[in-house]
Design a protein around this motif. Structure first.
Motif, PDB file in Angstrom:
ATOM      1  N   PRO A 106       0.803  -1.222   0.000  1.00  0.00           N
ATOM      2  CA  PRO A 106       0.000   0.000   0.000  1.00  0.00           C
ATOM      3  C   PRO A 106       0.841   1.280   0.000  1.00  0.00           C
ATOM      4  N   PHE A 107       2.007   1.242   0.619  1.00  0.00           N
ATOM      5  CA  PHE A 107       2.883   2.406   0.601  1.00  0.00           C
ATOM      6  C   PHE A 107       4.316   1.954   0.816  1.00  0.00           C
ATOM      7  N   ALA A 108       5.227   2.842   0.468  1.00  0.00           N
ATOM      8  CA  ALA A 108       6.646   2.587   0.699  1.00  0.00           C
ATOM      9  C   ALA A 108       7.278   3.849   1.262  1.00  0.00           C
ATOM     10  N   ILE A 109       8.272   3.648   2.083  1.00  0.00           N
ATOM     11  CA  ILE A 109       9.087   4.737   2.591  1.00  0.00           C
ATOM     12  C   ILE A 109      10.462   4.563   1.956  1.00  0.00           C
ATOM     13  N   THR A 110      10.948   5.620   1.314  1.00  0.00           N
ATOM     14  CA  THR A 110      12.253   5.527   0.658  1.00  0.00           C
ATOM     15  C   THR A 110      13.195   6.587   1.211  1.00  0.00           C
ATOM     16  N   LEU A 111      14.467   6.259   1.196  1.00  0.00           N
ATOM     17  CA  LEU A 111      15.513   7.193   1.600  1.00  0.00           C
ATOM     18  C   LEU A 111      16.599   7.166   0.529  1.00  0.00           C
ATOM     19  N   MET A 112      16.773   8.299  -0.167  1.00  0.00           N
ATOM     20  CA  MET A 112      17.817   8.393  -1.187  1.00  0.00           C
ATOM     21  C   MET A 112      19.164   8.540  -0.490  1.00  0.00           C
ATOM     22  N   VAL A 118      14.540   1.172   0.513  1.00  0.00           N
ATOM     23  CA  VAL A 118      13.087   1.081   0.401  1.00  0.00           C
ATOM     24  C   VAL A 118      12.545   0.210   1.538  1.00  0.00           C
ATOM     25  N   LEU A 119      11.594   0.758   2.274  1.00  0.00           N
ATOM     26  CA  LEU A 119      10.899   0.015   3.316  1.00  0.00           C
ATOM     27  C   LEU A 119       9.438  -0.079   2.900  1.00  0.00           C
ATOM     28  N   ALA A 120       8.923  -1.284   2.795  1.00  0.00           N
ATOM     29  CA  ALA A 120       7.529  -1.473   2.388  1.00  0.00           C
ATOM     30  C   ALA A 120       6.857  -2.448   3.343  1.00  0.00           C
ATOM     31  N   TYR A 121       5.566  -2.251   3.513  1.00  0.00           N
ATOM     32  CA  TYR A 121       4.791  -3.086   4.419  1.00  0.00           C
ATOM     33  C   TYR A 121       3.500  -3.489   3.730  1.00  0.00           C
ATOM     34  N   ASN A 122       3.112  -4.741   3.912  1.00  0.00           N
ATOM     35  CA  ASN A 122       1.840  -5.213   3.382  1.00  0.00           C
ATOM     36  C   ASN A 122       1.101  -5.941   4.499  1.00  0.00           C
ATOM     37  N   ALA A 123      -0.158  -5.604   4.698  1.00  0.00           N
ATOM     38  CA  ALA A 123      -0.953  -6.204   5.774  1.00  0.00           C
ATOM     39  C   ALA A 123      -1.348  -7.653   5.487  1.00  0.00           C
ATOM     40  N   LEU A 124      -1.286  -8.054   4.220  1.00  0.00           N
ATOM     41  CA  LEU A 124      -1.642  -9.426   3.860  1.00  0.00           C
ATOM     42  C   LEU A 124      -0.448 -10.342   4.070  1.00  0.00           C
ATOM     43  N   PRO A 125      -0.612 -11.455   4.770  1.00  0.00           N
ATOM     44  CA  PRO A 125       0.514 -12.372   4.987  1.00  0.00           C
ATOM     45  C   PRO A 125       0.945 -13.037   3.681  1.00  0.00           C
TER      46      PRO A 125
END
Length: 128
Positions: free
Chosen positions: A14-20, A104-111
């Protein structure tokens, strides 16, 4: 490295957090079309299959190079939170021998949701 890119896509998360962390000498530009995905559609035949009908012409023009997408200038230290599941995006080809490094840090609520082998190769250069 020179010639690497990441083509047009939507994220599974659903979203990602990125750090260049490091920009390449040239290229490696983050381009996107915000909020255009019909979330009840999959990308089976390509990104155009998942686009809301009212954006199909715009997306087609961008894919053909007839229209520019939005561009985000990511300088080292830039932190972003991005809705990649809603917004079609890509990274243009890197030019030169200086590597583009982005965390890149990404999270998904679905296992069990994970990257497919093609995406792992594009992002990490390996599948394991």
């Amino acid at each position: 490295m020179h010639g690497q890119n990441l083509g047009w896509h939507f994220d599974k998360a659903p979203f990602a957090i990125t750090l260049m962390l490091q920009n390449p000498l040239e290229g490696g530009v983050f381009e996107y079309l915000p909020q255009i995905r019909a979330l009840d559609h999959e990308c089976e035949g390509g990104v155009i299959d998942a686009v809301k009908p009212e954006f199909e012409e715009k997306v087609s023009q961008v894919l053909k190079g007839e229209r520019d997408a939005e561009k985000l200038n990511l300088l080292p230290g830039t932190l972003t939170v991005f809705r990649g599941d809603h917004s079609m995006h890509r990274v243009t080809e890197v030019v030169g021998e200086k590597t583009r490094i982005l965390s890149v840090l990404a999270y998904n609520a679905l296992p069990g949701v994970k990257l497919d082998e093609e995406r792992m190769m594009a992002l990490f250069g390996r599948t394991a």
